[in-house]
Design a protein around this motif. Structure first.
Motif, mmCIF file in Angstrom:
data_model
loop_
_atom_site.group_PDB
_atom_site.id
_atom_site.type_symbol
_atom_site.label_atom_id
_atom_site.label_comp_id
_atom_site.label_asym_id
_atom_site.label_seq_id
_atom_site.Cartn_x
_atom_site.Cartn_y
_atom_site.Cartn_z
ATOM 1 N N LYS A 4 0.511 -1.283 -0.092
ATOM 2 C CA LYS A 4 -0.180 0.147 0.210
ATOM 3 C C LYS A 4 0.908 1.135 0.047
ATOM 4 N N TYR A 5 1.671 1.329 1.119
ATOM 5 C CA TYR A 5 2.942 2.572 1.108
ATOM 6 C C TYR A 5 3.675 2.189 -0.275
ATOM 7 N N PHE A 6 3.265 1.033 -1.162
ATOM 8 C CA PHE A 6 4.478 1.274 -2.489
ATOM 9 C C PHE A 6 3.750 2.079 -3.722
ATOM 10 N N GLU A 7 2.410 1.601 -3.281
ATOM 11 C CA GLU A 7 1.617 2.009 -4.365
ATOM 12 C C GLU A 7 1.076 3.552 -4.118
ATOM 13 N N SER A 8 0.824 4.217 -2.969
ATOM 14 C CA SER A 8 0.738 5.652 -3.070
ATOM 15 C C SER A 8 2.387 6.663 -3.076
ATOM 16 N N VAL A 9 3.237 5.759 -3.629
ATOM 17 C CA VAL A 9 4.243 6.438 -3.520
ATOM 18 C C VAL A 9 4.532 6.697 -5.021
ATOM 19 N N PHE A 10 3.684 5.704 -6.020
ATOM 20 C CA PHE A 10 4.342 5.814 -7.389
ATOM 21 C C PHE A 10 2.679 6.737 -7.909
ATOM 22 N N GLU A 11 1.426 6.417 -6.899
ATOM 23 C CA GLU A 11 0.803 7.517 -7.271
ATOM 24 C C GLU A 11 0.800 9.135 -7.593
ATOM 25 N N LYS A 12 2.131 8.972 -6.554
ATOM 26 C CA LYS A 12 2.584 10.672 -6.712
ATOM 27 C C LYS A 12 4.397 10.308 -8.419
ATOM 28 N N LEU A 13 4.158 9.270 -8.161
ATOM 29 C CA LEU A 13 5.614 8.840 -9.596
ATOM 30 C C LEU A 13 5.114 8.954 -11.043
ATOM 31 N N VAL A 14 4.306 8.699 -10.881
ATOM 32 C CA VAL A 14 3.499 7.788 -12.496
ATOM 33 C C VAL A 14 3.311 9.607 -13.084
ATOM 34 N N ASN A 15 2.855 10.171 -12.601
ATOM 35 C CA ASN A 15 2.532 11.359 -13.917
ATOM 36 C C ASN A 15 3.318 12.849 -13.070
ATOM 37 N N ILE A 16 4.223 12.625 -12.281
ATOM 38 C CA ILE A 16 4.963 14.006 -11.584
ATOM 39 C C ILE A 16 5.639 14.532 -13.225
ATOM 40 N N ASP A 17 5.633 16.077 -13.058
ATOM 41 C CA ASP A 17 6.633 16.755 -14.249
ATOM 42 C C ASP A 17 8.484 16.606 -13.186
ATOM 43 N N LEU A 18 8.837 15.950 -13.599
ATOM 44 C CA LEU A 18 10.620 16.208 -13.861
ATOM 45 C C LEU A 18 11.298 16.841 -13.808
ATOM 46 N N TYR A 19 10.259 18.356 -14.675
ATOM 47 C CA TYR A 19 11.970 19.262 -14.958
ATOM 48 C C TYR A 19 11.788 20.068 -14.228
ATOM 49 N N PRO A 20 10.558 20.659 -12.951
ATOM 50 C CA PRO A 20 11.043 21.265 -12.405
ATOM 51 C C PRO A 20 12.444 20.970 -11.766
ATOM 52 N N TYR A 21 12.229 19.828 -10.999
ATOM 53 C CA TYR A 21 13.481 19.555 -10.440
ATOM 54 C C TYR A 21 14.781 19.339 -10.996
ATOM 55 N N VAL A 22 15.140 19.161 -12.696
ATOM 56 C CA VAL A 22 15.801 18.787 -12.960
ATOM 57 C C VAL A 22 16.530 19.997 -13.030
ATOM 58 N N ASN A 23 15.817 21.712 -13.096
ATOM 59 C CA ASN A 23 16.392 22.551 -13.757
ATOM 60 C C ASN A 23 16.898 23.283 -12.172
ATOM 61 N N SER A 24 16.164 23.006 -11.528
ATOM 62 C CA SER A 24 16.320 23.624 -9.588
ATOM 63 C C SER A 24 17.657 23.266 -8.986
ATOM 64 N N VAL A 25 17.748 22.455 -9.753
ATOM 65 C CA VAL A 25 19.391 21.903 -9.497
ATOM 66 C C VAL A 25 20.281 21.560 -10.054
ATOM 67 N N LYS A 26 20.297 22.031 -11.212
ATOM 68 C CA LYS A 26 21.310 22.579 -12.300
ATOM 69 C C LYS A 26 21.510 24.300 -11.640
ATOM 70 N N ASP A 27 20.559 25.031 -10.894
ATOM 71 C CA ASP A 27 20.853 26.441 -10.763
ATOM 72 C C ASP A 27 21.437 26.599 -9.773
ATOM 73 N N PHE A 28 20.487 25.571 -8.862
ATOM 74 C CA PHE A 28 21.454 25.287 -7.246
ATOM 75 C C PHE A 28 22.770 25.330 -7.776
ATOM 76 N N LEU A 29 23.556 24.930 -8.796
ATOM 77 C CA LEU A 29 24.818 24.125 -8.562
ATOM 78 C C LEU A 29 25.899 25.202 -9.762
ATOM 79 N N ASN A 30 24.503 25.791 -10.061
ATOM 80 C CA ASN A 30 25.706 26.417 -10.865
ATOM 81 C C ASN A 30 25.529 28.721 -9.891
ATOM 82 N N THR A 31 24.273 28.547 -9.513
ATOM 83 C CA THR A 31 24.281 29.255 -8.315
ATOM 84 C C THR A 31 25.339 29.639 -7.274
#
Length: 264
Positions: free
Chosen positions: A211-238
């Protein structure tokens, strides 16, 4: 440390035996024209060395995260490609391997983005760094204010990820992301929570685990990862300008990435 009277082939054979016996495979090379040193760790196959410049590990982690992010987009596009072949069917079953690959690429993106941040914070931490952590107690506590000090090794091992971003990084860089770059800070903290949810199953019951596994993947399946990818790059470059630079390496003869299945 190569004998110049020995042929390169014999030298490589000797070095291969030494590496297999447990000696280091980390080498230093020289570019004669530029008079520059470089390090490399070769791939060894059939008494031959296949070498390249050893990459920056943090950039390697981010590159791995970014490539998995791109593959997650490719697999999703291949999954929803069916909508053009069927007349708007509300429920479409897709190939399970393609669906699983999509999830795997997303998981890898999240884990390696998080690893990039962790490695980078350790990288920018001076060897003589002392982290001063001030803890404000409650009124009922004997000590209302406690200051604890951690050296670099202790900071790396014992300070939680969130505290590293909100407390350690400002001490090192004089940049307070929580105050000065709130969006980047929030995305990195949310990334850490998502990563922890993915890799930790905190219950003992198999049914609760699922049940816990399924609840985590409810978030994962349709999440947009671009904000995370971009924020990590911006963190490093800042912190370190131009540390991550994206380059288009494809030429006009680029190949098409496709999936082929018998029933897809």
């Amino acid at each position: 440390n190569v004998d110049h009277e020995t042929s390169p082939e014999e030298s490589i054979k000797r070095l291969t035996k030494e590496i297999k016996a447990g000696k280091s495979s980390h080498f230093i090379g020289i570019l004669p024209d530029k008079k520059e040193l470089f390090s490399f760790i070769p791939i060894i196959e059939d008494n031959q060395f296949f070498a390249s410049f050893f990459p920056d590990p943090i950039q390697l982690y981010y590159s791995l995260a970014y490539s998995n992010y791109q593959f997650s987009i490719e697999t999703r596009e291949n999954i929803v490609f069916q909508k053009n072949q069927k007349r708007g069917a509300p429920l479409n079953f897709v190939n399970e391997y393609l669906y699983n690959w999509h999830l795997q690429y997303k998981i890898s993106t999240i884990i390696f983005l998080h690893s990039t941040i962790e490695a980078f914070v350790n990288y920018i931490m001076p060897d003589d760094f002392i982290f001063r952590h001030e803890i404000i107690g409650k009124k009922s506590d004997k000590f209302h204010r406690t200051i604890r000090e951690y050296n670099k090794e202790q900071t790396e091992r014992y300070i939680q990820f969130k505290d590293k971003i909100s407390l350690v990084v400002p001490q090192i860089t004089k940049i307070d992301f929580q105050k000065q770059h709130q969006k980047i800070y929030d995305n990195i903290i949310n990334l850490s929570k998502l990563r922890n949810d993915i890799i930790h199953l905190r219950t003992t019951s198999q049914e609760k685990n699922r049940k816990y596994f399924e609840s985590v993947f409810e978030k994962l399946v349709n999440i947009d990862l671009y904000p995370y990818v971009n924020s990590v790059k911006d963190f490093l470059n800042t912190v370190k300008p131009d540390f991550i630079v994206e380059e288009d390496i494809f030429d006009s003869n680029q190949e098409v990435f496709t999936f082929n299945f018998e029933h897809y």
